[in-house]
Design an enzyme around this catalytic site. Structure first.
Site, PDB file in Angstrom:
ATOM      1  N   HIS A  61      48.331  -3.337   6.015  1.00  0.00           N
ATOM      2  CA  HIS A  61      49.399  -3.390   5.014  1.00  0.00           C
ATOM      3  C   HIS A  61      50.082  -4.747   5.135  1.00  0.00           C
ATOM      4  O   HIS A  61      49.888  -5.462   6.122  1.00  0.00           O
ATOM      5  CB  HIS A  61      50.389  -2.238   5.193  1.00  0.00           C
ATOM      6  N   ASP A  65      54.693  -8.650  10.003  1.00  0.00           N
ATOM      7  CA  ASP A  65      54.173  -8.666  11.382  1.00  0.00           C
ATOM      8  C   ASP A  65      52.673  -8.364  11.451  1.00  0.00           C
ATOM      9  O   ASP A  65      52.086  -8.433  12.529  1.00  0.00           O
ATOM     10  CB  ASP A  65      54.969  -7.702  12.284  1.00  0.00           C
ATOM     11  N   HIS A  66      52.050  -8.070  10.323  1.00  0.00           N
ATOM     12  CA  HIS A  66      50.608  -7.808  10.306  1.00  0.00           C
ATOM     13  C   HIS A  66      49.799  -8.925   9.640  1.00  0.00           C
ATOM     14  O   HIS A  66      48.568  -8.861   9.622  1.00  0.00           O
ATOM     15  CB  HIS A  66      50.322  -6.465   9.618  1.00  0.00           C
ATOM     16  N   HIS A 138      52.678   5.152   5.274  1.00  0.00           N
ATOM     17  CA  HIS A 138      53.676   4.197   5.738  1.00  0.00           C
ATOM     18  C   HIS A 138      54.616   3.873   4.577  1.00  0.00           C
ATOM     19  O   HIS A 138      54.434   4.368   3.464  1.00  0.00           O
ATOM     20  CB  HIS A 138      52.958   2.951   6.291  1.00  0.00           C
ATOM     21  N   ASP A 208      49.909   1.125  10.861  1.00  0.00           N
ATOM     22  CA  ASP A 208      51.242   1.741  10.961  1.00  0.00           C
ATOM     23  C   ASP A 208      51.270   2.988  10.089  1.00  0.00           C
ATOM     24  O   ASP A 208      51.058   2.915   8.880  1.00  0.00           O
ATOM     25  CB  ASP A 208      52.326   0.784  10.450  1.00  0.00           C
TER      26      ASP A 208
END
Lengths: 311, 311
Positions: A61, A65-66, A138, A208
């Site tokens: 996603h 932070d990804h 998520h 997540d």
């Protein structure tokens, strides 16, 4: 070889010990990256994974932070002379994000980025394995991934072949490939010397997510499940609100799915230095569980090969 | 306090030891960041600088290795509850880059980003100091920065004040602020107890550049010059082509500008682990030189205070 290298195991906020999310899979030398948080290229250098063999990045996603490691990584690969295209897979908007990420910093890439939108249920077929996109739950459009190897041909029974008079060499390969051979006027069939087909290995990465049915189904009998375990039980409410999982929830899912091994990741900054509470709560439910840490590497072996590989 | 913390000292390619460019200045508790390469937020955590007091980011140019840390840093500050606006200064296009950098990753910032375009010659006036934008010579629009403190009030001569009958307390402050006071019917003038005004300190940061007249002029008598020293002499041609400086060139400029101290940064990956060649070549020309390394911290003191501060 089917090796998992945890490059970043932190939650939304990195810490000195934990980089944001990034998990590398090395399958027979091909590198697949799942998520690519800020600093991933340096972690790849620290883990000495190399970059040349990186064929694809799979994004779960588009939370920062990804993905924030992508621009630096692709620039470095371009500096290093890469010309092979790079595939970037992800849920909705992957094209738009890939365009923005590539637009940063003036540089002209020397290779193409091929962005591919995935919906839950989509399958990316590769030579020897496939990647399945899983519905996850998520706060933004998200998917998880299952890497499933093709069924592998059975073991070749070398002793039996020699007994049957087959000379070691090309005829061995022919039989192992499933073709019959003739030796001194006698037909030898593959099934005489090749064992039962062996299932491929299966790794599931949840990204997540709240614990969910789709990840559970996909994880059935998996050799490795890598699951969101952002929080401990005392943060259950926050897990619900932020749409993450607790370590215990991940362990329950692992147990129900009968996986061989569970590795917990996306560890919140509050447990960065001491993840003992997560481990304790998970272990009560599911024994074969590990808390990921940055640069942890592990080989994924079939259930019936675990004994052999650990000798 | 005027403290410089090197958060990233690498060149275009980071290495396991050196993050991409980022230099923090802590002036009396206010944090100013010069360039912000990938991973800067984690380096700030490692250096324990905090983030709350960060007022401004000054970008020298928009090559990826100088800016890719911005999106992660601003997201983390937003998560931490920041509401104060953040200034981002840079050469042409800073608005566009700030927009792209803020657009990454779905998140809504809780604070405003105020992007400010700077031209060489522009001065940002702050309370107690000013930041001067300097023309530099790189392959894309670029600027360097000089931080120049205002002239500081002279030292207060405590003994002399007591001799003159001034009681320690509020009257001391009044005199130090430049106001006259009356003690037992006698007027005491500030100049009787306050020494000569002291010059402010000066730090110059070149960013990525060929050695140039403008940085030389700005560095005249600087207390600290931080200069591009990407390469050693054996890479002189590449320094010309890539528009960087060698360590020796930086040292020559430091000598000519009569700076107190030179710190070399933006060290190419090829010298990341062993920067000895750079140091040796620079030292032949200019004695007080250091090769920056990640997390190096140094206090900047006035030339005439060096002896005192080193006691």
């Amino acid at each position: 070889m089917l090796r998992v290298i945890f490059l970043g195991t932190g939650g939304s906020l990195p810490t000195p010990e934990r980089n944001p999310a990034a998990i590398m899979i090395n399958r027979e030398g091909e590198l697949l990256l799942f998520d690519c948080g800020e600093g991933t290229q340096q972690q790849m250098m620290r883990a000495k994974t190399g970059m040349k063999s990186l064929s694809s990045i799979f994004i779960t996603h588009f939370h920062a932070d990804h993905i924030l490691g992508i621009p630096g990584l692709i620039q470095t690969m371009s500096f290093q002379g890469r010309t092979e295209p790079l595939k970037i897979y992800g849920p909705h908007h992957v094209h738009e994000f890939a365009r923005i990420l590539s637009a940063l910093g003036y540089y002209k890439l020397r290779f193409e980025i091929d962005a591919v939108d995935l919906e839950p249920g989509d399958v990316v077929k590769r030579d020897g394995y496939s990647i399945h996109a899983l519905k996850t739950h998520h706060s933004v459009p998200s998917i998880g991934y299952a890497l499933i190897e093709d069924e592998r041909v059975g073991r070749f029974n070398r002793e039996r072949a020699i007994e049957l008079g087959v000379p070691p060499g090309p005829l061995f390969s022919k039989l192992h490939r499933g073709e019959q051979v003739e030796v001194k006027g006698r037909i030898i069939l593959p099934e005489e010397v090749v064992g039962e087909p062996r299932p491929g290995r299966k790794i599931v990465y949840s990204g997540d997510t709240r614990p969910c049915q789709e990840v559970l189904e996909a994880s059935r009998d998996a050799d490795l499940l890598i699951h969101d375990a952002t929080l401990a039980n005392d943060q259950q409410e926050w897990a619900l609100e932020s749409m993450h999982s607790t370590a215990e929830e991940a362990a329950r899912l692992a147990k129900e799915a009968n996986v061989s091994r569970l590795i917990l990741t996306h560890i919140s900054a509050r447990y960065s230095e001491n993840a003992e509470p997560l481990l304790t709560e998970a272990k009560k439910v599911f024994g074969n569980v590990t808390i990921a840490q940055d640069l942890l590497e592990t080989e994924v072996v079939l259930r019936d090969e675990i004994g052999a590989s650990q000798k």
